[in-house]
Design an enzyme around this catalytic site. Structure first.
Site, mmCIF file in Angstrom:
data_model
loop_
_atom_site.group_PDB
_atom_site.id
_atom_site.type_symbol
_atom_site.label_atom_id
_atom_site.label_comp_id
_atom_site.label_asym_id
_atom_site.label_seq_id
_atom_site.Cartn_x
_atom_site.Cartn_y
_atom_site.Cartn_z
ATOM 1 N N GLU A 52 41.442 38.477 19.134
ATOM 2 C CA GLU A 52 41.303 38.495 17.932
ATOM 3 C C GLU A 52 40.289 37.748 17.052
ATOM 4 O O GLU A 52 39.604 38.029 16.417
ATOM 5 C CB GLU A 52 42.533 38.413 17.110
ATOM 6 C CG GLU A 52 43.698 39.490 17.464
ATOM 7 C CD GLU A 52 44.624 39.095 18.850
ATOM 8 O OE1 GLU A 52 45.833 39.248 18.810
ATOM 9 O OE2 GLU A 52 44.206 38.277 19.575
ATOM 10 N N ALA A 163 46.676 46.439 57.531
ATOM 11 C CA ALA A 163 45.688 47.347 58.114
ATOM 12 C C ALA A 163 46.337 47.785 59.611
ATOM 13 O O ALA A 163 46.734 47.086 60.154
ATOM 14 C CB ALA A 163 44.201 46.799 58.478
ATOM 15 N N THR A 205 49.926 33.798 61.803
ATOM 16 C CA THR A 205 48.687 34.449 61.517
ATOM 17 C C THR A 205 47.432 33.251 61.205
ATOM 18 O O THR A 205 46.398 33.696 61.774
ATOM 19 C CB THR A 205 48.787 35.097 60.369
ATOM 20 O OG1 THR A 205 49.693 36.501 60.702
ATOM 21 C CG2 THR A 205 47.466 35.870 59.861
#
Length: 370
Positions: A52, A163, A205
């Site tokens: 605004e 994936a 990982t």
């Protein structure tokens, strides 16, 4: 132009802040007088002026301060989210709209923040400003899915990404997974990385793949301005990980790293360790991350990490890249969560988008059960 057109334009303006405003929402604003746009703006950066205020500045830039004030008086304001009514990083926008004697405020949705929800509208009404709520409501809520989630669920917006092969395998038995998806799919995943505040992987990982967990696209590829810095998310590790040669890429660079585990809580330069006594600390970890302004997380972990989130139904979105290869029996399944008692009790996701990258297929789902 009609009300719908002006609100649609406000939404498009809001999208310009996508990579810059989190944990704040994306907001666009259009000021209209006699069916013509006299000012427009959007929230450009976290901690900066709201949409605004920027729309008013834009009007002043076009017409000069004195003429702009006269034009804004009695004008209509279109904004996709309820104007703020509390002072935090910036003054309340409601005060400014009242000061400029706006005639009408049309907003797409109320602010989901409990301390604001409907409060701004009440203040505007009390000041004699007409209000209309709910124009393009679905589109406005979809635009700020992340913000609505953080406000309502008090945790980050969580995207699970994997994936996999066409037979649903995430890696070979020995852990090899580079590369199941093709280069175009991997490039697309970096676009997702650029839109979140943190990337999370599990300890295994981190040690097996030694990932960098960075956005490796140029400003041009991301659609940013030439001199804009490429946004880099916080690196988040789930599990007791220590700095070692196995994680050299992960600890390289100056990006912030947060590790949630049983290791003692401490801060060393850009690395913060969060300590948890309980074995299952995932919910608490997510809350602590939100307190650090990490409002969205991309989970790129292996099977164990994905299962941890799926098992707790702790995710809002699932993205799967499926490659046309078969890894066969004995390879690691993408998911191995506990089976339901019956098909009817199996949670169903909502397919949002289907895309192709070369021969890879990308499917994006929302989790309506979260």
């Amino acid at each position: 132009m009609k009300d719908l057109d002006f609100m649609a334009h406000a939404i498009e303006l809001a999208k310009k802040g996508r990579r810059h405003v989190q944990p704040n929402p994306m907001v666009g604003c259009v000021i209209v007088k006699k069916n013509k746009i006299i000012g427009e703006g959007w929230h450009k950066a976290y901690g900066g002026a709201h949409a605004e205020i920027n729309a008013i500045k834009n009007c002043k830039k076009k017409f000069g301060s004195k003429k702009a004030s006269l034009l804004i008086k009695g004008a209509d304001v279109y904004v996709n989210l309820e104007p703020c009514s509390i002072e935090k990083n910036t003054p309340p926008c409601t005060n400014t709209l009242i000061e400029y004697q706006i005639k009408r405020v049309i907003c797409g949705t109320l602010d989901p923040n409990p301390s604001i929800n409907g409060r701004g509208i009440k203040i505007l009404k009390k000041a004699g400003i007409q209000t209309k709520i709910g124009l393009l409501k679905n589109e406005c809520e979809e635009l700020n899915r992340i913000f609505f989630t953080t406000q309502k669920k008090l945790r980050p917006y969580i995207i699970l990404k994997g994936a996999q092969s066409i037979d649903g395998k995430i890696a070979l038995k020995n852990g090899e997974s580079n590369w199941i998806s093709n280069s175009d799919s991997r490039k697309d995943s970096h676009h997702i990385r650029s839109r979140v505040k943190g990337i999370l992987v599990g300890r295994e990982t981190a040690e097996q793949d030694n990932p960098a967990l960075t956005v490796r696209l140029s400003s041009k590829e991301l659609g940013l301005r030439k001199n804009d810095a490429v946004p880099q998310p916080v690196k988040i590790i789930l599990g007791s990980l220590k700095k070692s040669t196995k994680t050299k890429k992960l600890f390289a660079g100056s990006e912030k790293i947060i590790i949630g585990s049983k290791l003692p809580a401490k801060k060393i330069k850009n690395v913060e360790y969060l300590e948890y006594e309980k074995k299952d600390f995932l919910d608490r970890f997510m809350q602590d991350l939100l307190q650090r302004n990490i409002s969205s997380i991309l989970v790129e972990g292996g099977q164990q990490t994905l299962n941890a989130f799926i098992g707790k139904n702790l995710f809002d979105e699932l993205v799967l890249y499926t490659a046309p290869m078969i890894l066969g029996k004995g390879s690691k399944d993408t998911m191995s969560s506990k089976a339901p008692m019956s098909i009817k009790k199996s949670p169903r996701l909502k397919l949002i988008k289907l895309e192709s990258f070369g021969d890879d297929i990308k499917t994006t789902y929302y989790n309506p059960n979260a």
